[in-house]
Design a protein around this motif. Structure first.
Motif, short mmCIF file in Angstrom:
data_model
loop_
_atom_site.label_atom_id
_atom_site.label_comp_id
_atom_site.label_asym_id
_atom_site.label_seq_id
_atom_site.Cartn_x
_atom_site.Cartn_y
_atom_site.Cartn_z
N ARG A 1 0.79 3.88 -3.12
CA ARG A 1 0.20 5.20 -2.87
C ARG A 1 1.22 6.33 -2.91
O ARG A 1 0.92 7.44 -3.34
CB ARG A 1 -0.52 5.20 -1.52
CG ARG A 1 -1.73 4.27 -1.47
CD ARG A 1 -2.27 4.19 -0.06
NE ARG A 1 -3.39 3.25 0.02
CZ ARG A 1 -3.91 2.82 1.19
NH1 ARG A 1 -3.39 3.26 2.33
NH2 ARG A 1 -4.91 1.98 1.19
N ARG A 2 2.43 6.06 -2.43
CA ARG A 2 3.45 7.12 -2.37
C ARG A 2 4.12 7.36 -3.72
O ARG A 2 4.82 8.35 -3.89
CB ARG A 2 4.53 6.75 -1.35
CG ARG A 2 4.08 6.78 0.10
CD ARG A 2 5.27 6.64 1.03
NE ARG A 2 6.14 5.53 0.69
CZ ARG A 2 6.67 4.70 1.60
NH1 ARG A 2 6.39 4.88 2.89
NH2 ARG A 2 7.46 3.73 1.22
N ALA B 1 0.83 -1.21 0.00
CA ALA B 1 0.00 0.00 0.00
C ALA B 1 0.86 1.25 0.00
O ALA B 1 0.60 2.22 -0.73
CB ALA B 1 -0.93 -0.02 1.21
#
Length: 485
Positions: free
Chosen positions: A445-446, A441
């Protein structure tokens, strides 16, 4: 059916949550709506469902197709010309010992992966010889016992007719067709899926060869994972035949042209006729998906994301008309040799996807992308008990970031209180998968991995799509970039 589904959508999305006072259609927690999961009209043609569904539905679909054909062609003569009606005289039988009078000479009985079968030629066909193949130890796949004869040539543009008699010790569907006898064993014409009974039946099919091939084979299979006996008799493979014609009394003007079966057991449809059938089904799909989409958006007033279905089951030129293009993918999905979803008799191959990049789920998803459209993967998993399956979140997130996916869902997150994973796809109780979800995740996401800087785009216009679907489509790969090489 469409009206009933519109009613269902209205009732479902129009229902009011008594705690919030919001309709589901207005609730921001309802992030997206999918119209029809893993379903499509073309998909169900490839699966054989349209050939076997009850007559009331087949007749309705056929009537709509005749109306569609009447709008496309002015006369029966024009239709037959477009479909390439053709009659060529039959040549000699290309097969050696097609009547099995010399026993099994000339025929190969393939036994693979531990499957065992006996092959004899008793006088079981009205007093004449027949090939009797008895599976005594089934394999794990239906192709693990095969009957074939290779070393035959095909010439592009010529017609070929296959015919044979067959029966079995129990009702069973087999397959028969012409393939390459080398390399990729690719089909060289439409395959047959004859439904055998305990009584002798005659089957025949005619097709036009699309390529030259010096080493082709006639191959029978589809029963190697069952304890069953199959008989073949009077097998023929001739150059010549008739394709593209219509039965006596059938005309465009009468509106009684039969639908085109996916797996015909007799006659011969030309590629042009099958392409018209694909065009008709695609037009019906376009009408269905866009009608449902507009109902959800305009009539119900839902403002979120609307999916149709996944690209595997419906063509990209249709699904790209909705909000998002979607994929599902499973690495080494469970296989069930004998009975679908048998909880005891199953196989999950213990293979890491790291070692098979070209055949990976990542590669297949990449070939389902539509340029300029958001892309999600709403089902993804490396099923247990594959001991490498904890790699699933990391690889999905890493390549999802590289390919610029817009969302990933691991299928499936169960909320029971079990202390161990209890199924192939369970995520919540799989400790190493759950640990890697945190890393995945954050990575996704980053933007720890940025989208790839080089893009490859392949043309897939509607006519290319039609030809691809007709010649290469399957129920779980109707038509996408994987067919373009």
């Amino acid at each position: 059916m469409v009206e009933l589904q519109k009613e269902h959508a209205t009732n479902l999305l129009g229902s009011v949550n008594p705690y919030t006072g919001l309709r589901l259609a207005d609730d921001p927690a309802v992030a997206f709506v999918e119209i029809n999961n893993e379903n499509g009209l073309l998909q169900n043609w490839f699966s054989g469902l349209l050939d076997t569904m009850p007559a009331v539905f087949r007749n309705e679909l056929n009537a709509r197709c005749n109306t569609w054909l009447q709008a496309r062609y002015a006369s029966t003569a024009e239709l037959l010309a477009a479909w390439g009606h053709r009659i060529d005289p039959l040549g000699p039988n290309k097969l050696d010992n097609g009547d099995f009078a010399a026993g099994t000479i000339g025929w190969n009985i393939g036994r693979h992966s531990g499957a065992q079968a006996t092959a004899t030629t008793p006088a079981d066909f009205n007093g004449q010889a027949a090939l009797k193949v008895q599976v005594t130890a089934p394999g794990s796949a239906n192709w693990h016992v095969q009957i074939n004869q290779s070393g035959k040539s095909l010439t592009a543009g010529r017609l070929y007719t296959i015919s044979f008699y067959a029966r079995a010790s129990k009702p069973i569907t087999i397959y028969a067709g012409i393939q390459r006898a080398h390399t990729d064993w690719a089909a060289l014409g439409p395959s047959m899926s004859p439904a055998l009974t305990t009584e002798w039946q005659h089957f025949t099919i005619t097709f036009e060869a699309a390529v030259d091939e010096s080493n082709a084979r006639l191959n029978f299979g589809g029963f190697g994972n069952q304890l069953v006996t199959v008989w073949l008799a009077d097998v023929h493979w001739h150059e010549g035949g008739e394709i593209g014609g219509l039965p006596e009394g059938v005309t465009l003007e009468a509106g009684n042209i039969p639908s085109i079966a996916y797996a015909p057991t007799s006659g011969g449809d030309t590629a042009d006729a099958r392409r018209d059938w694909v065009r008709f089904l695609r037009d019906r799909e376009i009408d269905y998906w866009t009608t449902m989409y507009r109902h959800i958006k305009d009539t119900i007033g839902y403002r979120g994301i609307v999916f149709g279905t996944i690209i595997a089951n419906s063509p990209p030129n249709i699904q790209a008309q909705l909000d998002v293009v979607d994929s599902h993918a499973y690495w080494r999905h469970p296989m069930f040799p004998n009975n679908p979803w048998d909880p005891v008799d199953w196989i999950v191959e213990n293979v890491s996807m790291v070692n098979d990049p070209l055949g990976s789920t990542i590669a297949s998803i990449a070939r389902q992308r539509v340029r300029g459209k958001p892309h999600t993967v709403t089902e993804y998993q490396h099923p247990a008990p594959n001991t490498y399956s904890a790699e699933a979140p990391l690889l999905a997130a890493a390549y999802g970031a590289l390919q610029d996916w817009d969302g990933i869902w691991m299928f499936a997150y169960d909320t029971d209180d079990a202390d161990h994973f209890t199924g192939f796809f369970e995520q919540a109780h799989h400790s190493t998968k759950m640990a890697n979800m945190l890393l995945a995740a954050a990575l996704f996401r980053r933007g720890d991995i940025r989208p790839a800087r080089r893009r490859y785009t392949m043309a897939f216009d509607p006519e290319t799509e039609i030809r691809t679907i007709e010649s290469k489509g399957t129920a779980w790969r109707v038509g996408d970039g994987s067919h373009l090489g």
